[in-house]
Design a protein around this motif. Structure first.
Motif, PDB file in Angstrom:
ATOM      1  N   LEU A   1       0.872  -1.174   0.000  1.00  0.00           N
ATOM      2  CA  LEU A   1       0.000   0.000   0.000  1.00  0.00           C
ATOM      3  C   LEU A   1       0.911   1.227   0.000  1.00  0.00           C
ATOM      4  N   THR A   2       1.008   1.883  -1.150  1.00  0.00           N
ATOM      5  CA  THR A   2       1.951   2.986  -1.311  1.00  0.00           C
ATOM      6  C   THR A   2       1.285   4.344  -1.073  1.00  0.00           C
ATOM      7  N   LYS A   3       2.123   5.371  -1.052  1.00  0.00           N
ATOM      8  CA  LYS A   3       1.686   6.758  -0.921  1.00  0.00           C
ATOM      9  C   LYS A   3       0.836   6.979   0.336  1.00  0.00           C
ATOM     10  N   ILE A   4       1.214   6.303   1.409  1.00  0.00           N
ATOM     11  CA  ILE A   4       0.465   6.440   2.661  1.00  0.00           C
ATOM     12  C   ILE A   4       0.602   7.853   3.229  1.00  0.00           C
ATOM     13  N   ASP A   5       1.704   8.520   2.881  1.00  0.00           N
ATOM     14  CA  ASP A   5       1.887   9.890   3.366  1.00  0.00           C
ATOM     15  C   ASP A   5       0.949  10.864   2.673  1.00  0.00           C
ATOM     16  N   GLN A   6       0.552  10.533   1.431  1.00  0.00           N
ATOM     17  CA  GLN A   6      -0.389  11.382   0.716  1.00  0.00           C
ATOM     18  C   GLN A   6      -1.827  11.105   1.128  1.00  0.00           C
ATOM     19  N   ALA A   7      -2.085   9.873   1.551  1.00  0.00           N
ATOM     20  CA  ALA A   7      -3.442   9.492   1.937  1.00  0.00           C
ATOM     21  C   ALA A   7      -3.798   9.962   3.338  1.00  0.00           C
ATOM     22  N   CYS A   8      -2.784  10.145   4.175  1.00  0.00           N
ATOM     23  CA  CYS A   8      -3.042  10.486   5.576  1.00  0.00           C
ATOM     24  C   CYS A   8      -2.021  11.527   6.038  1.00  0.00           C
ATOM     25  N   PRO A   9      -2.425  12.784   6.178  1.00  0.00           N
ATOM     26  CA  PRO A   9      -1.497  13.855   6.569  1.00  0.00           C
ATOM     27  C   PRO A   9      -0.779  13.574   7.883  1.00  0.00           C
ATOM     28  N   GLU A  10      -1.463  12.896   8.807  1.00  0.00           N
ATOM     29  CA  GLU A  10      -0.851  12.598  10.104  1.00  0.00           C
ATOM     30  C   GLU A  10       0.322  11.632   9.960  1.00  0.00           C
ATOM     31  N   VAL A  11       0.239  10.752   8.964  1.00  0.00           N
ATOM     32  CA  VAL A  11       1.340   9.834   8.699  1.00  0.00           C
ATOM     33  C   VAL A  11       2.482  10.569   7.992  1.00  0.00           C
ATOM     34  N   LYS A  12       2.126  11.523   7.144  1.00  0.00           N
ATOM     35  CA  LYS A  12       3.149  12.338   6.483  1.00  0.00           C
ATOM     36  C   LYS A  12       3.963  13.114   7.508  1.00  0.00           C
ATOM     37  N   GLU A  13       3.284  13.576   8.557  1.00  0.00           N
ATOM     38  CA  GLU A  13       3.957  14.332   9.608  1.00  0.00           C
ATOM     39  C   GLU A  13       4.901  13.455  10.409  1.00  0.00           C
TER      40      GLU A  13
END
Length: 245
Positions: free
Chosen positions: A167-179
């Motif tokens: 499951l890629t681009k998890i940082d784009q799907a969830c801002p809290e994970v990007k942080e």
């Protein structure tokens, strides 16, 4: 509303990626001279090439002069208009298509084609099939795409090929994970996307791995490395376990 879990539902040792790196380094195929062929497939733009490049970034220069006995193949993505044909994916699974073939979205490879291999050897065949899909695209899955994935999955299962999903681009799907990438297993949203993917295509939850690929960065990051190495170790372990049966 995004729900934050008090404890991660899956454990990752963020401070000790060296253990997974050492596991990858120490992996030796049971058959001498064998290369573990890992085929990546999925929707166009899912991040297949980025995952391969990211793994190379993690491994490059960290263990000098080390030969890794696995090969990644990136096949043309499935798409609503000009995507790879399912029948060509099936042939690739069996090792009938040589490296370097440019897939034709409107015509299946013929047996007299220069890139068709009539008698595949062990290293030509796919050993692990990896579905790559964007976390932010899961709600947009069409019935046609799911049907194609299920057809490919059945063909792989009939050949005894183990399968995982990234499951890629998890940082784009969830801002809290990007942080903070270490939150990946604390946010219910990511878990629900993995559960949705599992329900749609039948890949078990313990064979689905969220990852963040390198795409803009110029330096590697410990947390990104940890997820990438964890997924790579799981792919190798799954094949080893299946081949033991």
């Amino acid at each position: 509303m995004i729900f934050f879990l008090s404890q991660p539902w899956r454990k990752i040792n963020w401070q000790d990626k060296q253990t997974d790196l050492q596991f990858v380094k120490n992996y030796k195929p049971q058959v001498k001279g064998q290369q573990l062929r890992i085929l990546l497939h999925g929707l166009v733009g899912a991040g297949k090439s980025s995952f391969i490049n990211s793994v190379q970034s993690v491994l490059q220069g960290r263990i000098p002069n080390t030969f890794y006995p696995f090969v990644f193949n990136n096949i043309m993505g499935l798409g609503p208009n000009k995507g790879v044909l399912v029948d060509d994916v099936k042939l690739a699974l069996k090792g009938h298509i040589k490296d370097g073939y440019l897939f034709n979205p409107v015509s299946q490879i013929s047996e007299d084609h220069a890139f068709y291999k009539t008698f595949p050897e062990l290293n030509d065949k796919v050993h692990v099939l990896v579905l790559v899909i964007c976390a932010d695209k899961l709600p947009l899955l069409t019935d046609k795409f799911v049907k194609e994935l299920l057809e490919i999955r059945k063909a792989a299962s009939d050949l005894g090929i183990p399968q995982v999903a990234l499951l890629t681009k998890i940082d784009q799907a969830c801002p809290e994970v990007k942080e903070d990438l270490k939150n990946v297993y604390k946010y219910e949203y990511i878990k629900k996307q993995m559960e949705k993917l599992s329900a749609e295509v039948g890949i078990p939850m313990n064979c689905i791995f969220p990852v963040k690929n390198y795409h803009e960065e110029i330096h590697v990051d410990n947390d990104t490395d940890a997820l990438l190495l964890s997924s790579l170790r799981s792919i190798i372990t799954l094949y080893f376990t299946m081949s033991e049966k």
